[in-house]
Structure formats: C-alpha cells, structure tokens
Design a protein around this motif. Structure first.
Motif, PDB file in Angstrom:
ATOM      1  N   ILE A  20     -52.335  24.976 -11.394  1.00  0.00           N
ATOM      2  CA  ILE A  20     -52.350  26.954 -12.146  1.00  0.00           C
ATOM      3  C   ILE A  20     -51.212  27.124 -11.183  1.00  0.00           C
ATOM      4  N   PRO A  21     -51.270  27.258  -9.735  1.00  0.00           N
ATOM      5  CA  PRO A  21     -49.887  28.035  -9.565  1.00  0.00           C
ATOM      6  C   PRO A  21     -48.527  27.176  -9.832  1.00  0.00           C
ATOM      7  N   LEU A  22     -49.191  25.686  -9.642  1.00  0.00           N
ATOM      8  CA  LEU A  22     -47.400  25.239 -10.148  1.00  0.00           C
ATOM      9  C   LEU A  22     -46.695  24.714 -10.845  1.00  0.00           C
ATOM     10  N   LEU A  23     -47.763  25.364 -11.777  1.00  0.00           N
ATOM     11  CA  LEU A  23     -46.956  25.025 -13.219  1.00  0.00           C
ATOM     12  C   LEU A  23     -45.887  26.091 -13.474  1.00  0.00           C
ATOM     13  N   PRO A  24     -46.119  26.939 -13.100  1.00  0.00           N
ATOM     14  CA  PRO A  24     -45.245  28.549 -13.471  1.00  0.00           C
ATOM     15  C   PRO A  24     -44.005  28.002 -12.274  1.00  0.00           C
ATOM     16  N   PHE A  25     -44.382  27.435 -11.347  1.00  0.00           N
ATOM     17  CA  PHE A  25     -43.252  27.095  -9.852  1.00  0.00           C
ATOM     18  C   PHE A  25     -42.507  26.110 -10.640  1.00  0.00           C
ATOM     19  N   ILE A  26     -43.005  25.100 -11.499  1.00  0.00           N
ATOM     20  CA  ILE A  26     -42.004  24.666 -11.853  1.00  0.00           C
ATOM     21  C   ILE A  26     -41.450  24.961 -13.210  1.00  0.00           C
ATOM     22  N   GLY A  27     -41.578  25.670 -13.959  1.00  0.00           N
ATOM     23  CA  GLY A  27     -40.865  26.501 -14.875  1.00  0.00           C
ATOM     24  C   GLY A  27     -39.729  26.470 -14.217  1.00  0.00           C
ATOM     25  N   GLY A  32     -34.694  28.032 -13.889  1.00  0.00           N
ATOM     26  CA  GLY A  32     -33.877  28.425 -12.377  1.00  0.00           C
ATOM     27  C   GLY A  32     -32.337  27.835 -12.269  1.00  0.00           C
ATOM     28  N   LEU A  33     -32.796  25.984 -12.759  1.00  0.00           N
ATOM     29  CA  LEU A  33     -31.668  25.255 -12.418  1.00  0.00           C
ATOM     30  C   LEU A  33     -30.993  24.986 -13.466  1.00  0.00           C
ATOM     31  N   GLY A  34     -31.537  25.216 -15.050  1.00  0.00           N
ATOM     32  CA  GLY A  34     -31.239  25.145 -16.410  1.00  0.00           C
ATOM     33  C   GLY A  34     -29.928  26.296 -16.640  1.00  0.00           C
ATOM     34  N   LYS A 127     -32.420  33.035 -16.577  1.00  0.00           N
ATOM     35  CA  LYS A 127     -32.822  33.880 -15.691  1.00  0.00           C
ATOM     36  C   LYS A 127     -34.358  34.598 -15.963  1.00  0.00           C
ATOM     37  N   PHE A 128     -34.289  35.197 -16.423  1.00  0.00           N
ATOM     38  CA  PHE A 128     -35.121  35.823 -16.536  1.00  0.00           C
ATOM     39  C   PHE A 128     -36.867  35.374 -16.586  1.00  0.00           C
ATOM     40  N   PHE A 129     -36.797  33.984 -17.074  1.00  0.00           N
ATOM     41  CA  PHE A 129     -37.734  33.652 -17.518  1.00  0.00           C
ATOM     42  C   PHE A 129     -37.622  32.765 -16.640  1.00  0.00           C
ATOM     43  N   ALA A 130     -36.801  32.617 -15.906  1.00  0.00           N
ATOM     44  CA  ALA A 130     -37.330  32.126 -13.788  1.00  0.00           C
ATOM     45  C   ALA A 130     -37.571  33.238 -13.469  1.00  0.00           C
ATOM     46  N   PHE A 131     -37.218  34.287 -13.097  1.00  0.00           N
ATOM     47  CA  PHE A 131     -37.909  35.304 -12.519  1.00  0.00           C
ATOM     48  C   PHE A 131     -39.465  34.948 -13.095  1.00  0.00           C
ATOM     49  N   LEU A 132     -39.299  35.551 -14.279  1.00  0.00           N
ATOM     50  CA  LEU A 132     -41.001  36.144 -14.654  1.00  0.00           C
ATOM     51  C   LEU A 132     -41.951  34.602 -14.021  1.00  0.00           C
ATOM     52  N   ASN A 133     -40.934  33.394 -14.250  1.00  0.00           N
ATOM     53  CA  ASN A 133     -42.175  32.594 -14.105  1.00  0.00           C
ATOM     54  C   ASN A 133     -42.520  32.735 -12.069  1.00  0.00           C
ATOM     55  N   LEU A 134     -41.368  32.683 -11.787  1.00  0.00           N
ATOM     56  CA  LEU A 134     -41.676  32.695 -10.189  1.00  0.00           C
ATOM     57  C   LEU A 134     -42.216  33.894 -10.042  1.00  0.00           C
ATOM     58  N   PHE A 135     -42.974  35.280 -10.804  1.00  0.00           N
ATOM     59  CA  PHE A 135     -43.357  36.156  -9.962  1.00  0.00           C
ATOM     60  C   PHE A 135     -44.975  35.562 -10.689  1.00  0.00           C
ATOM     61  N   ILE A 136     -45.049  35.338 -11.963  1.00  0.00           N
ATOM     62  CA  ILE A 136     -47.071  34.186 -12.381  1.00  0.00           C
ATOM     63  C   ILE A 136     -47.192  33.565 -10.768  1.00  0.00           C
ATOM     64  N   PHE A 137     -45.721  32.163 -10.311  1.00  0.00           N
ATOM     65  CA  PHE A 137     -46.269  31.828  -9.611  1.00  0.00           C
ATOM     66  C   PHE A 137     -46.869  32.750  -8.245  1.00  0.00           C
ATOM     67  N   SER A 138     -45.901  33.130  -7.853  1.00  0.00           N
ATOM     68  CA  SER A 138     -46.334  34.380  -6.353  1.00  0.00           C
ATOM     69  C   SER A 138     -47.492  35.200  -6.532  1.00  0.00           C
ATOM     70  N   MET A 139     -47.555  35.794  -7.829  1.00  0.00           N
ATOM     71  CA  MET A 139     -49.254  36.796  -8.230  1.00  0.00           C
ATOM     72  C   MET A 139     -49.818  36.102  -7.942  1.00  0.00           C
ATOM     73  N   LEU A 140     -49.744  34.193  -8.477  1.00  0.00           N
ATOM     74  CA  LEU A 140     -51.350  33.377  -8.640  1.00  0.00           C
ATOM     75  C   LEU A 140     -51.590  33.121  -7.025  1.00  0.00           C
ATOM     76  N   LEU A 141     -50.824  32.912  -6.136  1.00  0.00           N
ATOM     77  CA  LEU A 141     -50.843  32.686  -4.895  1.00  0.00           C
ATOM     78  C   LEU A 141     -51.445  33.684  -3.933  1.00  0.00           C
ATOM     79  N   LEU A 142     -51.213  34.914  -4.805  1.00  0.00           N
ATOM     80  CA  LEU A 142     -51.669  36.312  -3.986  1.00  0.00           C
ATOM     81  C   LEU A 142     -53.375  36.454  -4.434  1.00  0.00           C
ATOM     82  N   VAL A 143     -53.192  35.909  -5.783  1.00  0.00           N
ATOM     83  CA  VAL A 143     -54.829  35.793  -5.918  1.00  0.00           C
ATOM     84  C   VAL A 143     -55.800  35.146  -5.286  1.00  0.00           C
TER      85      VAL A 143
END
Lengths: 648, 109
Positions: A20-27, A32-34, A127-143
């Motif tokens: 669940i948190p890993l998928l947004p991180f992969i995204g 981010g790299l692409g 870049k925008f989508f990379a940041f959004l995905n990173l956000f989802i990842f962090s938020m999922l870690l948080l909860v």
C-alpha cells in the motif's frame, strides 16, 4: 517431526500492508526519474494507477478486517535496535488507520485524476505527479506506522512534500516564501512532537503504540509527565494542523496548485494532528488539563479563522481560513473527548473541503488563473457542473441537512453543549460565520453579472471530464457521507462510532462519564434546530447583501474600522514579523557584525597567519642537499646517544 | 662464558669493538663529507660491515649463534640493496654525466 505452519494469510497480509505505501513510492521514483522524459499519458497512468491500486488494496484490507477486533500489526523488519530501545518498522492496521487509509488513497486518487486535467498545460507535469505520489507515500507511513518514530517519519515526509508543492512554481519569489513559511512554522510544531516522543520513551521505555498505551494508565491521571507529553504532542499538532498561534502558514500555502490545496491543505495532511491526538487518546484522556487547553485553542481557532474568512476576496483564501476554522472544530471536539465525532468531522470535512477546493480550482481554471472573487460573478451558466457541486459543498460545510457537514458539526456542537454552554455559543458563532462566508463566496462567484474582462468572458468554459468527474464523486460523498454517523434521535446505530469504539475502550475505562450520552431528545432537536436556523440566517444575510443589493467588496485600501482590521487578518502576520522575525534578523545582523567580524574572524585568520609564517620560516631548512639532511640526522642520533648516556 | 674457545679469547672483545667503531665512524664521515655517489655508497657498505663485525664478535664471545644468523641475513639484504643502489647511480650518471650528489638538490621548496 513437528512442522511449524507459517500462516499463509498473514504473509499475504504483510505483503499487502507493505504494498500500500510502496506503490505510490514506486510511482514517485518512476515519475521523478523520468521527469521531462516520460510522455504525459505514462506519467498520468503511473501516478494515478499506483494510488488506485493502493486504494483497492486498502478496500480489501477494510473488508477482510475482523469486526470488533483491536487490530493487528505486521512487522516488516527491525529498524532501530540500540540498548533497550527497539523500534520495528511495523504497520498497525486497526479501525483508525483503515479509515485513514481509505481516505488518503481514495480522496488522493480522485485528486490525482483531477490533477491530470488541471495540470495538463503545466511544463512541470511529471514533477508534480512525482511529488503527489511521494506525499501519498509519506501520508500512508504516517497513518500506518505502529510507533511514534514511524509517525514522525511520515510527519516530516508530508511536511517536505507540502513545502515542495507549495513552492511548486518555484520561479515566483512570493510562492517560495510561502513554502519556506510553511516549512518553518511546521518545524516549530515538529520540535514539540519530537520532545514528546523523547518524553514518551523516557517514561514508558518504548515508542510502540501498543506498549505505550497499555502502560499508560500506570501513571496517575493528570500527573505532570502525562500533561507535558500531551501538551508537547499538541504543539506538534498545532503546527501541522494550523491551529493558533501557528496557523499563519496555511492561508499562505494557497500559493501551491489547487489540487495540492485540496489534497494536502484540506483533506489529508492538516488532519494529521487530529489523527495523532486520536491515536494517543489514552494519553489525552489521562490529562484533563491538556484536553481543556486543546478545546480552548480549537474553539479560539475556529472563531478567529472564521472571522478572517468573512472578508477575504481571494476564493482560495476564503477556503483556507475555512479549513483552519474547521480544523479548530475538530480540536474542539477532541478537547471535549468526543473522539469519534472529531474523526467523523475529519471524514466529512475531507469530502466537502476537497470538493470546494477542486470546485474553486475549476473556477480558476475557467477564469484563466483569476482568483479574485471581485472579478467573477454570474459563472453558474458557464460552469453548471462546478456550480451544482460547489453548492452541495457549501450546503455541507454550512451544516444544512441532509448534507454531510450537518451531522458531524451538529454532533460536535451537541458534545460541546454537554461540556460547556459558553463554548457551545462560540461554536455556534463560528458556524454562523462559516455559513455566511461560504454563501458569500457562492453568491460572489456564481450569481450576479460577470465582472471580469472581455477576454476572460470569451474564455469561460466548463472544465474537462477528468476535472468534473472528481467533483461529482466528491459531491455524492458530501451528500451521503453524513449517514455513516446518524445522531441518536434518528437512529440508535451510529455506524462510524460503533466501528471506531474499540479504539477508545481504554479511554472509556479511564473516564466512563465522558462517553455516556445523557442528553434527552428534546434538547437534541433544539440544538439541531438552532444550528440549522443560524446557518440559514447567515445564508439569507449573505443573499441580501451580495445578490439583492448586488454589493461587491470594495477595492484594496478603502476598508475602514473593524472591517479593515479583519481584512488584514488582524495584522497577525505583521505582528509575528515585528515581534519574532525582525528581532531575530536584528540579532543575527548584530552577531554577524560584532561577533563574526569582530571576534571569530580575527581568531580564525590569526591561526592561519601563524601557521603560514611558521611554514615560511621553516622551509629554508629544506635545502634539497642530501648532505645537510644526513648531517642533521647524524647530529640528532649523536645527541640522543649523548643524552641517553647523561641521563643514565 | 667459560665455554668460549681459547683461540678466540686470545684477542679481547674490546679490540673488536674499537675496530668496528672506527670502521663505522669512517663510514659516517665518508657519507657526510664525500660528494661522489659511489664513494658514499661504499661508505654505507663500510658501516654495514662494521655492524656485521660487531654482531659476529658478540656472537662468538657469548656462544650465541643468533648473531651470526643475523649477519647472513644482513649480507643477503645488502647484496640486494647494492644491486638497486648501483642501478640508481648508473641512471644518475646517464642523466647528469656525473655522480656528484650535490647536483641532486632539486627536491626542495
């Protein structure tokens, strides 16, 4: 030989929890790299797809969750182990984290889809989508984290993403300043949170939730330590959830793209503070002083921010102050120990505030970037879908039945009424102002004649499908979302409250009184009636002022008296500037001039000069002639021998 | 001490010490004063052999073969060292057309 059966199901569960948190991180990694290389269709697919799969997995977890259980933890690996400190990298799945998971991934997915339309013309799409995905990842870690340390990682992660996304258009200096402001304000709160974690470890010898909360009742109720811990945790929540006095970053955070405001600064990240208090509800229940403090801060924020919202002209600023005000409501509910009610409001607020922000985004999109409501008006014909969905959002936030906000806000007010009548009156005042500024926003934006330029009038258009569809989904959720928590007069079965009940059993044992309902139905009807009437009166006043009389807020600088004070946000930013920023700047300048230039620099340069001079003197010894070296060496050896002889 | 053969005891140990000291001092002086690299090299050998002599004589007077084993090693290593050293001197000569060590003073500040 006995074979140990590895429960296959548990391994599968652990994998799902990890995915669940890993998928947004992969995204995030892919996007981010692409960045700048991948075509927009791929970016959209990766960005939205990863969150969608996380959402589906969360639904699976939710469905397979055994009803009434206390939840389970899955340890992924042992993260930190030093002495008696052991922090596993583990996920905790229980009622609270499950609903937060659904909220973050669900609303997150809707907003990702919306962003695909909203940001389609932006060069920083990837870049925008990379940041959004990173956000989802962090938020999922948080909860999902099963201890305070993991919550802290997520906490910092979402703060970082918030910073990155507020300053997304990083070529504009004011936006960068807003991003820095958000970051610094959050850091002040984070310090409190960090200190609270240290105190928790010092007191309980662990930061894992289950261990802390089972040990918690060993301390006496309202002992100094527990009060200190809860107060410091609340300082963290103040920063993250924009409460007085650390709220000023949130209105400025509107510099970011609108989907960011909807996702981070309305629906998810800012509710992290409430999540944290809910998670630590046992600790808070043991600290009545802190609870009272939380309630007062929450109430003050609710009233204060709502009053600022009354006269803002920027459509997003109104919503920003509204968010601060609604977060104040949630803390008010926490303060009177209406934990599940507060969470109920988190949910309904996520729906209708995300809806309102996305609607505002749709309006801004149609107006080619215009955010000033004085230049809008009469948009309901050009933007029918946006109009209807935003109207639903407005009705929901104003607390008009049967929309979602009515149920949650009414429940909060009912609990506050039981707790303290004066607080209830102030809560009602905030509710009145909320209704007024929201209807003011609607009337200024969608009614009357168009006040923009001719160019904007030609450009007016309804947003594309990818933007209206999320609006419609959120509007439906805002309409029916309230039915998961019907008040006792309509139904004895409060489904959300019952679902969350296992989380609060420990608190209930500590303080059974706060959880009993002892309000008769007549009072309850009366409270409901009052709040609906108040909301309607506010709406009617707004209608009279802004539709019947067609008055438009005056231009900058012509306000007078109280209006001017409120329009300028009570000069709080200026106050902070003069009592904190300026003295710190002055101190730094002084230290630079006198300490740095007068003391530190000469000392450091002095050491440099001594070394240089010494070297310059000694280097003549290095003549390059071997003979002289050898002579020195022999002389040295002879000296040693002679000394050796004499010493003996 | 009483196992030392009569032949050896006819010459006292001190004589050997004086001889090797003299040899060593000659070596040191040569290294310090001479400019020809080959002479310096020979002086180094002189110092080595002064030490060898010392080791051997102590070995004999104390009936301890360790010293003599040591000397064998020193001679072997010295032979190897001579190879390298002479090769370096040959290279110096090819480059400078001289073996004067005072010309080799370029390594300085």
């Amino acid at each position: 030989m006995q074979q140990i059966q590895v429960p296959e199901n548990n391994a599968a569960m652990a994998l799902i929890c990890l995915l669940i948190p890993l998928l947004p991180f992969i995204g995030f990694v892919i996007n981010g790299l692409g960045n700048g290389k991948l075509p927009k269709s791929v970016v959209t697919l990766v960005g939205c797809g990863s969150v969608l799969v996380s959402f589906l997995l969360s639904i699976y977890l939710f469905i397979s969750f055994p009803a009434g259980s206390v939840g389970y933890t899955t340890e992924i690996f042992n993260w930190i182990k030093v002495g008696s400190l052991s922090i596993p990298f583990a996920f905790q799945i229980d009622q609270l984290s499950l609903i937060m998971l659904l909220l973050v991934t669900g609303v997150g997915f809707i907003i990702h889809v919306y962003s695909a339309g909203y940001m389609s013309h932006d060069p920083g799409f990837g870049k925008f989508f990379a940041f959004l995905n990173l956000f989802i990842f962090s938020m999922l870690l948080l909860v999902m984290g099963a201890n305070y340390a993991m919550m802290f990682i997520g906490w910092e992660g979402v703060g970082l993403c918030s910073y990155l996304l507020i300053g997304f258009w990083n070529k504009v200096t004011p936006y960068n300043n807003a991003a820095k402001k958000a970051f610094i304000m959050n850091r002040i709160g984070d310090l409190g949170f960090l200190l609270a974690i240290f105190l928790i470890f010092m007191t309980y010898g662990s930061v894992t939730y289950s261990e802390v909360f089972t040990q918690a009742p060993t301390l006496p109720v309202s002992s100094e330590m527990i009060t200190a811990i809860t107060l410091l945790l609340f300082v963290g929540a103040m920063g993250k959830s924009a409460q007085l006095p650390l709220y000023t970053w949130l209105p400025d955070a509107m510099a970011g793209p609108t989907p960011v405001s909807a996702l981070i600064h309305a629906a998810t990240m800012v509710t992290a503070g409430i999540y944290m208090v809910l998670r630590s509800n046992v600790l808070y229940t043991m600290a009545p002083i802190t609870l009272e403090f939380v309630a007062i801060i929450g109430l003050a924020t609710a009233v204060f921010a709502a009053s600022i919202g009354l006269f803002q002209n920027d459509i997003k600023k109104v919503l920003a102050y509204s968010t601060v005000s609604q977060l104040g409501y949630m803390f008010l509910a926490l303060g009177v120990m209406a934990y599940s009610t507060s969470f109920f409001h988190v949910l309904t607020h996520a729906f209708f505030k995300a809806l309102l922000f996305l609607g505002a985004g749709s309006v801004i999109h149609a107006m080619s970037g215009e955010q000033d409501m004085r230049n809008m008006g009469g948009l309901r014909k050009a933007l029918p879908v946006t109009f209807i969905t935003m109207l639903i959002g407005t009705l929901a936030i104003s607390g008009i039945p049967p929309f979602a906000g009515f149920f949650s806000k009414d429940e909060i007010l009912a609990h506050v009424f039981e707790h303290n009548k004066i607080m209830w009156a102030f809560g009602l005042l905030a509710s009145f102002m909320t209704s007024f500024y929201m209807f003011r926003l609607m009337f200024l934006t969608f009614f009357g004649g168009f006040r923009g330029t001719e160019e904007q009038r030609h450009h007016l258009h309804e947003s594309p499908k990818s933007m209206t569809l999320p609006l419609i989904i959120l509007a439906i959720l805002s309409t029916i979302g309230g039915f998961m928590g019907l008040p006792p007069v309509f139904s004895e079965n409060h489904s959300l409250g019952n679902f969350l009940a296992p989380l609060f059993t420990a608190s209930q044992q500590l303080n059974p009184e706060a959880f009993g309902h002892h309000m008769d139905h007549a009072t309850e009807y009366m409270l409901m009636g009052i709040s609906v009437v108040v909301a309607l009166i506010a709406a009617i006043i707004a209608y009279v002022i802004y539709v019947s009389k067609k008055s438009v807020p005056a231009a900058e600088g012509t306000e007078t008296g109280l209006h001017k004070l409120i329009y300028n946000k009570y000069y709080i930013d200026e106050l902070y500037d003069s009592i904190i920023v300026k003295p710190v700047m002055g101190l730094s300048t002084g230290l630079y001039r006198f300490v740095e230039k007068g003391i530190i620099d000469p000392v450091v340069h002095g050491f440099g000069r001594i070394t240089m001079g010494g070297g310059r003197g000694l280097r003549v010894l290095q003549s390059g002639a071997i003979g002289s070296y050898l002579l020195t060496m022999v002389a040295g050896i002879i000296l040693i021998l002679v000394l050796n002889y004499i010493m003996r | 001490m009483n196992e030392i053969p009569e032949v050896i005891r006819t010459i006292p140990l001190n004589y050997y010490l004086f001889l090797s000291t003299a040899l060593f001092v000659i070596g040191v002086t040569g290294v310090l004063l001479r400019r020809n690299a080959i002479i310096i090299f020979m002086c180094i050998e002189l110092m080595l052999n002064a030490v060898n002599l010392l080791l051997v004589s102590f070995s004999a007077y104390r009936s301890d073969p360790n010293g003599q084993v040591f000397v064998f090693f020193i001679m072997a290593v010295a032979a190897a060292e001579v190879c390298v050293g002479l090769a370096i001197i040959v290279m110096i000569y090819r480059n400078l057309q001289s073996t004067d060590v005072h010309l080799l003073n370029k390594l300085k500040w």
